[in-house]
Write an enzyme that holds these catalytic residues in place. Sequence first.
Site, PDB file in Angstrom:
ATOM      1  N   CYS A   1      51.779  61.972 -80.244  1.00 50.65           N
ATOM      2  CA  CYS A   1      52.377  62.404 -81.512  1.00 50.65           C
ATOM      3  C   CYS A   1      52.812  61.205 -82.365  1.00 50.65           C
ATOM      4  O   CYS A   1      53.813  60.549 -82.056  1.00 50.65           O
ATOM      5  CB  CYS A   1      53.567  63.316 -81.215  1.00 50.65           C
ATOM      6  SG  CYS A   1      54.509  63.810 -82.664  1.00 50.65           S
TER       7      CYS A   1
ATOM      8  N   CYS B   1      56.317  61.494 -83.995  1.00 48.18           N
ATOM      9  CA  CYS B   1      57.355  61.307 -82.966  1.00 48.18           C
ATOM     10  C   CYS B   1      57.640  59.813 -82.773  1.00 48.18           C
ATOM     11  O   CYS B   1      58.792  59.403 -82.651  1.00 48.18           O
ATOM     12  CB  CYS B   1      56.922  61.916 -81.640  1.00 48.18           C
ATOM     13  SG  CYS B   1      56.634  63.685 -81.699  1.00 48.18           S
TER      14      CYS B   1
END
Length: 166
Positions: free
Chosen positions: A84, A87
């Site tokens: 991700c 993230c």
Amino acid sequence: MSTLCIGGICIPYTAIIPFILMGLKWLLKFFTFSSDDKLKDITTTTAAIDAKSGVVQIIQDESEWKSLRSKKSTIILKFTADWCSPCKAISPLFQELSQKYAAHFVEMDVDEFDEIAAEYQVKVMPTFAILSEDETVGTLTGSDRNALQEFCQKHLVPRTEGKKHQ
């Protein structure tokens, strides 16, 4: 397209590949688990010490998560994944906020803890959840820096200079 036929049922090979990969992942976890026990103990101990000094704790296993939840303290949980990008982009701010607010800042990989992610209804990453006692106080999705700062400001207590969160 190549198929695998068993009796009267034919299945394309591309439908079998995910099951093979899941099996390989399980085998890899099974065979590497016992050799990492001592390293896991050291990592868990270090993570627990770091949580008290304002560092983000990365959950390694379910027993570590249960132990943290049993302390009945305020937790801000970041659901993340290795793949991700948003993230990873928000991680430095999350680390910075862990120094600023009196709470346990915790990261959990949704690929490793899919049942816990489902329990908190994680659909987008990153997802942040603030937990107090046994309740979810609030959730936030996405990697908006300002939204995360406001979220923490609204729900968390700032650290005092001389006192660290226990």
